[in-house]
Design a protein around this motif. Structure first.
Motif, PDB file in Angstrom:
ATOM      1  N   GLY A 108       0.808  -1.222   0.000  1.00 54.27           N
ATOM      2  CA  GLY A 108       0.000   0.000   0.000  1.00 54.27           C
ATOM      3  C   GLY A 108       0.836   1.263   0.000  1.00 54.27           C
ATOM      4  N   SER A 109       2.105   1.151   0.366  1.00 55.02           N
ATOM      5  CA  SER A 109       2.996   2.311   0.418  1.00 55.02           C
ATOM      6  C   SER A 109       3.722   2.570  -0.894  1.00 55.02           C
ATOM      7  N   VAL A 110       3.769   1.583  -1.783  1.00 56.50           N
ATOM      8  CA  VAL A 110       4.589   1.740  -2.996  1.00 56.50           C
ATOM      9  C   VAL A 110       3.799   1.655  -4.299  1.00 56.50           C
ATOM     10  N   ALA A 111       2.502   1.439  -4.251  1.00 56.02           N
ATOM     11  CA  ALA A 111       1.737   1.272  -5.492  1.00 56.02           C
ATOM     12  C   ALA A 111       0.501   2.167  -5.500  1.00 56.02           C
ATOM     13  N   ARG A 112       0.277   2.808  -6.625  1.00 58.96           N
ATOM     14  CA  ARG A 112      -0.962   3.512  -6.938  1.00 58.96           C
ATOM     15  C   ARG A 112      -1.247   3.256  -8.412  1.00 58.96           C
ATOM     16  N   ALA A 113      -2.474   3.442  -8.821  1.00 59.91           N
ATOM     17  CA  ALA A 113      -2.844   3.105 -10.199  1.00 59.91           C
ATOM     18  C   ALA A 113      -2.061   3.906 -11.221  1.00 59.91           C
ATOM     19  N   ASN A 114      -1.633   5.119 -10.870  1.00 58.70           N
ATOM     20  CA  ASN A 114      -0.986   5.996 -11.843  1.00 58.70           C
ATOM     21  C   ASN A 114       0.516   6.130 -11.627  1.00 58.70           C
ATOM     22  N   THR A 115       1.109   5.273 -10.795  1.00 57.06           N
ATOM     23  CA  THR A 115       2.549   5.345 -10.570  1.00 57.06           C
ATOM     24  C   THR A 115       3.294   4.411 -11.530  1.00 57.06           C
ATOM     25  N   PRO A 116       4.593   4.639 -11.693  1.00 56.11           N
ATOM     26  CA  PRO A 116       5.395   3.625 -12.384  1.00 56.11           C
ATOM     27  C   PRO A 116       5.347   2.319 -11.603  1.00 56.11           C
ATOM     28  N   PRO A 117       5.812   1.226 -12.191  1.00 59.18           N
ATOM     29  CA  PRO A 117       5.790  -0.049 -11.470  1.00 59.18           C
ATOM     30  C   PRO A 117       6.675  -0.003 -10.226  1.00 59.18           C
ATOM     31  N   ILE A 118       6.551  -1.032  -9.433  1.00 56.11           N
ATOM     32  CA  ILE A 118       7.376  -1.167  -8.237  1.00 56.11           C
ATOM     33  C   ILE A 118       8.785  -1.553  -8.688  1.00 56.11           C
ATOM     34  N   SER A 119       9.722  -0.657  -8.510  1.00 53.21           N
ATOM     35  CA  SER A 119      11.106  -0.943  -8.874  1.00 53.21           C
ATOM     36  C   SER A 119      11.777  -1.700  -7.732  1.00 53.21           C
ATOM     37  N   LEU A 120      13.088  -1.881  -7.830  1.00 56.64           N
ATOM     38  CA  LEU A 120      13.778  -2.720  -6.839  1.00 56.64           C
ATOM     39  C   LEU A 120      13.616  -2.212  -5.422  1.00 56.64           C
ATOM     40  N   GLN A 121      13.706  -0.882  -5.241  1.00 60.08           N
ATOM     41  CA  GLN A 121      13.535  -0.303  -3.904  1.00 60.08           C
ATOM     42  C   GLN A 121      12.358   0.660  -3.836  1.00 60.08           C
ATOM     43  N   ALA A 122      11.670   0.866  -4.942  1.00 59.11           N
ATOM     44  CA  ALA A 122      10.492   1.741  -5.007  1.00 59.11           C
ATOM     45  C   ALA A 122      10.833   3.129  -4.463  1.00 59.11           C
ATOM     46  N   VAL A 123      10.107   3.595  -3.440  1.00 55.73           N
ATOM     47  CA  VAL A 123      10.279   4.964  -2.918  1.00 55.73           C
ATOM     48  C   VAL A 123      11.226   5.005  -1.726  1.00 55.73           C
ATOM     49  N   TRP A 124      12.072   3.979  -1.579  1.00 55.40           N
ATOM     50  CA  TRP A 124      13.007   3.939  -0.456  1.00 55.40           C
ATOM     51  C   TRP A 124      14.423   3.709  -0.975  1.00 55.40           C
ATOM     52  N   THR A 125      14.892   4.644  -1.795  1.00 60.05           N
ATOM     53  CA  THR A 125      16.229   4.553  -2.349  1.00 60.05           C
ATOM     54  C   THR A 125      17.264   4.605  -1.231  1.00 60.05           C
ATOM     55  N   ALA A 126      18.323   3.844  -1.396  1.00 60.83           N
ATOM     56  CA  ALA A 126      19.385   3.762  -0.388  1.00 60.83           C
ATOM     57  C   ALA A 126      19.887   5.148   0.002  1.00 60.83           C
ATOM     58  N   ASP A 127      20.026   5.380   1.295  1.00 53.04           N
ATOM     59  CA  ASP A 127      20.548   6.644   1.813  1.00 53.04           C
ATOM     60  C   ASP A 127      21.902   6.365   2.468  1.00 53.04           C
ATOM     61  N   ASN A 128      22.898   6.070   1.626  1.00 60.99           N
ATOM     62  CA  ASN A 128      24.226   5.730   2.142  1.00 60.99           C
ATOM     63  C   ASN A 128      25.347   6.394   1.350  1.00 60.99           C
ATOM     64  N   GLY A 129      24.993   7.405   0.551  1.00 59.64           N
ATOM     65  CA  GLY A 129      26.001   8.110  -0.225  1.00 59.64           C
ATOM     66  C   GLY A 129      26.314   7.485  -1.561  1.00 59.64           C
ATOM     67  N   ASN A 130      25.715   6.341  -1.853  1.00 57.80           N
ATOM     68  CA  ASN A 130      25.968   5.647  -3.114  1.00 57.80           C
ATOM     69  C   ASN A 130      24.686   5.500  -3.921  1.00 57.80           C
ATOM     70  N   LEU A 131      24.855   5.114  -5.167  1.00 56.96           N
ATOM     71  CA  LEU A 131      23.704   4.734  -5.974  1.00 56.96           C
ATOM     72  C   LEU A 131      23.065   3.480  -5.373  1.00 56.96           C
ATOM     73  N   PRO A 132      21.783   3.257  -5.625  1.00 56.16           N
ATOM     74  CA  PRO A 132      21.118   2.088  -5.040  1.00 56.16           C
ATOM     75  C   PRO A 132      21.586   0.790  -5.679  1.00 56.16           C
ATOM     76  N   PRO A 133      21.400  -0.343  -4.995  1.00 56.15           N
ATOM     77  CA  PRO A 133      21.752  -1.640  -5.594  1.00 56.15           C
ATOM     78  C   PRO A 133      21.063  -1.825  -6.947  1.00 56.15           C
ATOM     79  N   TRP A 134      21.844  -2.325  -7.914  1.00 55.44           N
ATOM     80  CA  TRP A 134      21.343  -2.558  -9.263  1.00 55.44           C
ATOM     81  C   TRP A 134      20.655  -1.314  -9.844  1.00 55.44           C
ATOM     82  N   LYS A 135      21.163  -0.154  -9.421  1.00 55.98           N
ATOM     83  CA  LYS A 135      20.700   1.141  -9.930  1.00 55.98           C
ATOM     84  C   LYS A 135      19.224   1.413  -9.626  1.00 55.98           C
TER      85      LYS A 135
END
Length: 758
Positions: free
Chosen positions: A311-338
């Motif tokens: 319920g936190s990552v999907a709405r009818a008009n959003t892009p699909p659920i990506s690898l981390q959706a709306v919780w991109t890594a916050d560690n100074g680097n790009l997220p895993p598998w971009k």
């Protein structure tokens, strides 16, 4: 109540909140509750609305909110990727000169920082004067994060369910203290940030993107951050806040892409300064769609945490659920598998639980997005494969463009055949005739055109692919290619034509024998004493993370435990799986395995894999971390890159124990574990747009209730042989074989079956 005081809600709104807590399906025991606020981003309290997300955690002495938006992408083209042609790849494989292919198709993905998902920013509050956090709780029924400090100060935060706004607030601050948010921008301009040992998994440093420095504008109660990205694009983060009374503060934030950010006014005189009632109403409706009661405390909590994340990552008009959706890594680097869109299993598994849990409004985001990027995919299909029709890259950007990687999978010829399964499911579970005729069938026809254009005929007169693979067998070596079509590809092709025939018949009312014949013109699935092989003459030889050779069992359900020949194949396949062990499995392998075993009616085995997943492969906040977090108890993978597909496959594993319907009839309690004497579910959705309730108590199935949203024929196998029916006459029910009964239902009709010997 503190919550109502903080949010300035009148008595009626407070009553609404109380009502939501009483009637919401999740229980307080399902919430995330910590004695102290988590100290890692991948253990944080997650908030989201499909578009925007926040992670609430503590970094050093500061309370931190990691802010994200699903549209935050750097879409620069992957170098050299447009040079690839499938015909050239085939030639290079035949010549055994595969290094040349890897240099174009794979190496740029590893070495280039973009295209990629990117993080937004973070808010930090210096809370050191408040002391150690006493409790941190995420109430999943309301999607509200609450931190309580020893002196009684509380911090609250949520991302509004259907507005592009996140909120935060403090209440009961010590007299004379002021807490001011500080905006922490990503390290796009920092230098010499070390790159992780594996650039794809650990991510390159953000400075590799080469962005110009962002601009921060501050004024009283507001911070605006403008960050240029690639080629004239930009995003903005806007934060506003103000005092609330003598001891409180309330604020809001938003992120926009290629648009100036703005926020609704924080008017403390308003009855609804944060639109809290509409947020509560959305989540109340979400949880009221369905419910599951199982006697396993651990799995029940994990299930509801998974459905909260859905319920936190999907709405009818959003892009699909990506690898981390709306919780991109916050560690100074790009997220895993971009943080990209992986269509060799990740996006597909992520939508598995949405159909049965009665959230087809949210699963529509997948098919809506595929339709949106269809023209991009058509152009790529003709450019790469040299044929008309439709295929989809297996790894894509936000706008559906190819990204490369291991091209056996990132440019597989059967990606669209798997994605078509979700078009089928969107129709099958809703009965939406308009969607069937205007969207679903046209999509299938273009895939058929592509498969006809690419298929070749072998020496046995059967059609096959000119080159085939099975994710991720033999990884990215030349040995990952097979001259004879793999069971992965064949299962997808056979299932595609089976579903195409079914959909065409539903639209026209005519038999679709020609489409079935097209499927049968391809090679049959290959089996040997080990069960389903990887490819003809190539059995599964070692433990492997991707159950690609078993697609025919699940999710495609081409094999049935009710057919003796199929049952033997399934048993042999599972025996081989157990013989090879789980040392090379990732977390999602275990949650997927649960549905595989449930398909065979092996509920106890499915239960075991669900437990292993929940106990070994999840962070303390329930995030799937891929690796075995108990020092390799079940897997040699012990790393912790966060991706979501394992979480959602887990939720579907629970559903598969309780109800199945994609095999042509509704099966109630098809694979219950032997220890589950008491369980029930309410309004789980079956194909044919049927909502189903079922109850089992003291080891005895008691009742099944069907509610039809559409008129049509229903076939069902009840969990009891003799029954008393209500809402339908006995002579309207036809007894079929293997315990299946059938009858017709009208739209809105409700039928109850009760065990005659309960």
């Amino acid at each position: 109540m503190m919550k109502q005081t903080l949010l300035c809600l009148v008595t009626a709104i407070a009553a609404l909140l109380a009502f939501a807590h009483v009637n919401a399906q999740p229980k307080p025991s399902h919430n995330l509750i910590f004695d102290n606020i988590p100290a890692r981003w991948d253990e944080a309290l997650p908030l989201g609305n499909g578009w925007m997300g926040a992670l609430v955690w503590q970094k050093g002495d500061n309370l931190r909110l990691s802010l994200d938006h699903v549209d935050l992408w750097d879409e620069r083209p992957m170098p050299k990727i447009d040079q690839l042609k499938f015909s050239w790849v085939i030639d290079q494989v035949k010549k055994k000169d595969y290094d040349t292919v890897q240099s174009v198709g794979d190496v740029p993905y590893d070495n280039s920082p973009a295209p990629t998902k990117i993080p937004g920013a973070a808010l930090e509050f210096n809370c050191s004067f408040l002391g150690k956090t006493a409790t941190a709780e995420l109430d999943i029924s309301t999607a509200l994060a609450t931190l309580t400090y020893p002196n009684g100060t509380r911090f609250l935060s949520y991302v509004h369910a259907d507005r592009m706004t996140g909120y935060f607030a403090f209440e009961k601050l010590p007299a004379g203290t002021v807490v001011t948010p500080q905006l922490i921008i990503p390290g796009y301009n920092k230098k010499n940030i070390p790159v992780g040992g594996n650039m794809v998994v650990d991510g390159q440093g953000l400075e590799q993107l080469g962005y110009a420095a962002g601009a921060i504008q501050k004024k009283n109660g507001e911070i605006r951050y403008h960050q240029p990205t690639w080629k004239g694009h930009y995003y903005e983060v806007l934060v506003q806040w103000q005092r609330m009374g003598k001891d409180g503060m309330i604020g809001a934030w938003t992120i926009t892409v290629d648009a100036k950010a703005s926020l609704p006014a924080l008017d403390t005189r308003s009855k609804e300064p944060t639109f809290w009632p509409s947020h509560i109403a959305w989540w109340q409706d979400y949880w009221n769609r369905s419910s599951v009661q199982i006697p396993d405390t651990l799995l029940s909590r994990q299930y509801y945490l998974e459905m909260y994340k859905f319920g936190s990552v999907a709405r009818a008009n959003t892009p699909p659920i990506s690898l981390q959706a709306v919780w991109t890594a916050d560690n100074g680097n790009l997220p895993p598998w971009k943080g990209d869109f992986h269509h060799d299993l990740n996006t597909q598994l992520s939508y598995w639980p949405g159909y049965v849990s009665n959230h087809t409004d949210l699963t529509a985001s997948f098919t809506n997005w595929l339709l949106k990027v269809k023209k991009v995919n058509e152009n790529w299909t003709e450019r790469y494969f040299g044929t008309k029709g439709l295929n989809v890259p297996g790894v894509t950007t936000l706008n559906g463009k190819e990204m490369g990687g291991w091209i056996q999978y990132s440019m597989s010829p059967t990606v669209s055949a798997w994605l078509a399964q979700h078009f089928y499911q969107q129709y099958a579970y809703t009965g939406d005739e308009k969607f069937l005729k205007e969207n679903c069938l046209p999509y299938f026809r273009q895939i058929d055109q592509f498969l006809n254009g690419i298929a070749i005929t072998n020496d046995k007169g059967k059609r096959q692919l000119p080159l085939s693979a099975s994710p991720e067998i033999n990884d990215n070596s030349i040995d990952a290619w097979f001259q004879r079509t793999t069971n992965y590809d064949l299962a997808l092709i056979h299932n595609f034509y089976r579903r195409f025939a079914e959909l065409d018949s539903a639209a026209t009312g005519k038999a679709a024998g020609q489409l079935l014949e097209k499927g049968e013109s391809f090679m049959p699935l290959d089996t040997d004493p080990s069960g389903l092989t990887v490819a003809p003459g190539y059995p599964l030889k070692e433990s492997h993370r991707h159950h690609s050779n078993l697609m025919a069992i699940y999710p495609l359900q081409l094999l049935s435990k009710d057919k003796q020949d199929d049952k033997v194949i399934m048993q042999n396949s599972f025996a081989n799986l157990q013989k090879l062990g789980t040392r090379a499995w990732c977390g999602y392998s275990f949650s997927w395995a649960a549905s595989l075993y449930a398909s065979a009616g092996m509920g106890d085995s499915a239960l075991r894999y669900l437990h292993i997943f929940a106990e070994n492969f999840c962070s303390s906040n329930s995030f799937h971390l891929n690796g075995d977090q108990k020092k390799g108890q079940y897997s040699n993978f012990t790393y912790r890159p966060f991706t979501l597909e394992g979480n959602f496959a887990f939720a579907q594993g629970i559903h598969e124990l309780l109800i199945r319907s994609e095999q042509g009839f509704i099966d109630i309690f098809p694979a219950l574990p032997s220890t589950w004497a008491d369980c029930s579910f309410h309004q789980l959705r079956a194909t044919g747009a049927i909502l189903v309730d079922a109850v089992k108590t003291n080891g005895v199935p008691q009742e099944v209730v069907l509610k039809a949203e559409k008129a049509g024929k229903v076939r069902i196998r009840l969990p009891f042989r003799t029954f008393i029916q209500q809402g339908i006459s006995r002579d309207s029910i036809l007894q079929e074989e293997k315990g299946i009964i059938s009858f017709n239902m009208t739209a809105g009709q409700e039928i109850t079956f009760k065990n005659a010997f309960e």
